[in-house]
Scaffold this motif. Structure first.
Motif, mmCIF file in Angstrom:
data_model
loop_
_atom_site.group_PDB
_atom_site.id
_atom_site.type_symbol
_atom_site.label_atom_id
_atom_site.label_comp_id
_atom_site.label_asym_id
_atom_site.label_seq_id
_atom_site.Cartn_x
_atom_site.Cartn_y
_atom_site.Cartn_z
ATOM 1 N N ALA A 194 21.129 51.516 81.931
ATOM 2 C CA ALA A 194 21.764 50.776 80.847
ATOM 3 C C ALA A 194 20.724 50.080 79.971
ATOM 4 O O ALA A 194 20.824 50.099 78.737
ATOM 5 C CB ALA A 194 22.755 49.759 81.402
ATOM 6 N N LYS A 195 19.707 49.504 80.604
ATOM 7 C CA LYS A 195 18.637 48.849 79.845
ATOM 8 C C LYS A 195 17.859 49.856 79.011
ATOM 9 O O LYS A 195 17.492 49.587 77.866
ATOM 10 C CB LYS A 195 17.695 48.089 80.778
ATOM 11 N N ALA A 196 17.609 51.023 79.572
ATOM 12 C CA ALA A 196 16.891 52.066 78.845
ATOM 13 C C ALA A 196 17.703 52.537 77.645
ATOM 14 O O ALA A 196 17.158 52.739 76.548
ATOM 15 C CB ALA A 196 16.561 53.237 79.772
ATOM 16 N N ILE A 197 19.002 52.688 77.819
ATOM 17 C CA ILE A 197 19.876 53.099 76.711
ATOM 18 C C ILE A 197 19.882 52.027 75.626
ATOM 19 O O ILE A 197 19.787 52.329 74.430
ATOM 20 C CB ILE A 197 21.304 53.393 77.217
ATOM 21 N N GLN A 198 19.967 50.789 76.045
ATOM 22 C CA GLN A 198 19.979 49.679 75.094
ATOM 23 C C GLN A 198 18.684 49.660 74.275
ATOM 24 O O GLN A 198 18.718 49.481 73.052
ATOM 25 C CB GLN A 198 20.150 48.359 75.844
ATOM 26 N N GLU A 199 17.558 49.865 74.915
ATOM 27 C CA GLU A 199 16.273 49.914 74.207
ATOM 28 C C GLU A 199 16.221 51.089 73.231
ATOM 29 O O GLU A 199 15.737 50.958 72.112
ATOM 30 C CB GLU A 199 15.106 50.008 75.194
ATOM 31 N N ASP A 200 16.715 52.249 73.676
ATOM 32 C CA ASP A 200 16.742 53.425 72.806
ATOM 33 C C ASP A 200 17.593 53.176 71.569
ATOM 34 O O ASP A 200 17.205 53.527 70.454
ATOM 35 C CB ASP A 200 17.277 54.657 73.559
ATOM 36 N N VAL A 201 18.749 52.561 71.751
ATOM 37 C CA VAL A 201 19.644 52.269 70.634
ATOM 38 C C VAL A 201 18.960 51.291 69.680
ATOM 39 O O VAL A 201 18.954 51.493 68.464
ATOM 40 C CB VAL A 201 20.997 51.713 71.125
ATOM 41 N N ARG A 202 18.356 50.250 70.217
ATOM 42 C CA ARG A 202 17.667 49.263 69.388
ATOM 43 C C ARG A 202 16.541 49.917 68.591
ATOM 44 O O ARG A 202 16.341 49.642 67.415
ATOM 45 C CB ARG A 202 17.115 48.142 70.275
ATOM 46 N N PHE A 203 15.790 50.818 69.231
ATOM 47 C CA PHE A 203 14.700 51.512 68.563
ATOM 48 C C PHE A 203 15.228 52.433 67.464
ATOM 49 O O PHE A 203 14.706 52.464 66.361
ATOM 50 C CB PHE A 203 13.862 52.301 69.572
ATOM 51 N N GLN A 204 16.268 53.192 67.772
ATOM 52 C CA GLN A 204 16.815 54.149 66.817
ATOM 53 C C GLN A 204 17.495 53.457 65.630
ATOM 54 O O GLN A 204 17.387 53.909 64.499
ATOM 55 C CB GLN A 204 17.827 55.084 67.503
#
Length: 172
Positions: free
Chosen positions: A13-23
């Motif tokens: 979930a944290k990795a997905i959240q970081e990916d979304v924030r980056f994208q």
């Protein structure tokens, strides 16, 4: 033995959240500051959108420890308010050069302090040069980096000066 599934799910979930924030990138117009430690938002609320945004940025920079950026935004707000005051009183020509461009802040402050259309309070007269100094150092000095201790002693001066300039500009 503990079930690793909840830990793995949390990591995912944290990795997905970081990916979304980056994208997605940061919001187009920035975020609202959490505090009003530098410029009370009540002072600028309902004035002009650009004044509200500059005050918000000064507050946001301060709360994140970006003190040079906060000092530059303070400088920008003061410069803008001085211009607004001169425009309100239809004497903007006094703060422009022959090409019609506004003077630099040093001259804006000097002319503001000596303007007879209004009578600045003693506190604002003393504060404006000090507020300009920290903004100048943060904007122009290669070897100066502002720290919280540079900003904090100026907060009361800033509040008084901003409020007085808002009144002179007819914005409050």
């Amino acid at each position: 033995m503990r079930d690793p599934a909840p830990i793995n799910a949390l990591k995912a979930a944290k990795a997905i959240q970081e990916d979304v924030r980056f994208q997605m990138g940061p919001p187009e117009e920035g975020l609202r500051s959490q505090t009003s430690n530098v410029i009370p938002f009540a002072l600028v609320r309902g004035t002009r959108g650009y004044l509200e945004k500059v005050a918000n940025q000064a507050n946001g920079c301060y709360e994140n420890g970006w003190y040079d950026a906060a000092a530059v935004m303070i400088r920008r707000l003061l410069e803008t308010l001085i211009i607004e005051a001169f425009e309100k009183h239809a004497i903007a020509h006094k703060i422009k050069n022959s090409a019609g461009e506004f003077f630099y802040l040093r001259d804006l402050i000097s002319i503001t302090l000596s303007e007879t259309v209004w009578n600045l309070t003693r506190n604002t007269k003393q504060a404006l040069p000090r507020l300009k100094d920290i903004g100048d150092k943060s904007a122009h000095s290669r070897r100066f980096n502002a720290v919280r201790g540079d900003i904090d002693p100026l907060l009361a001066d800033l509040r008084v000066s901003v409020q007085e300039l808002l009144y002179l500009a007819g914005l409050k």
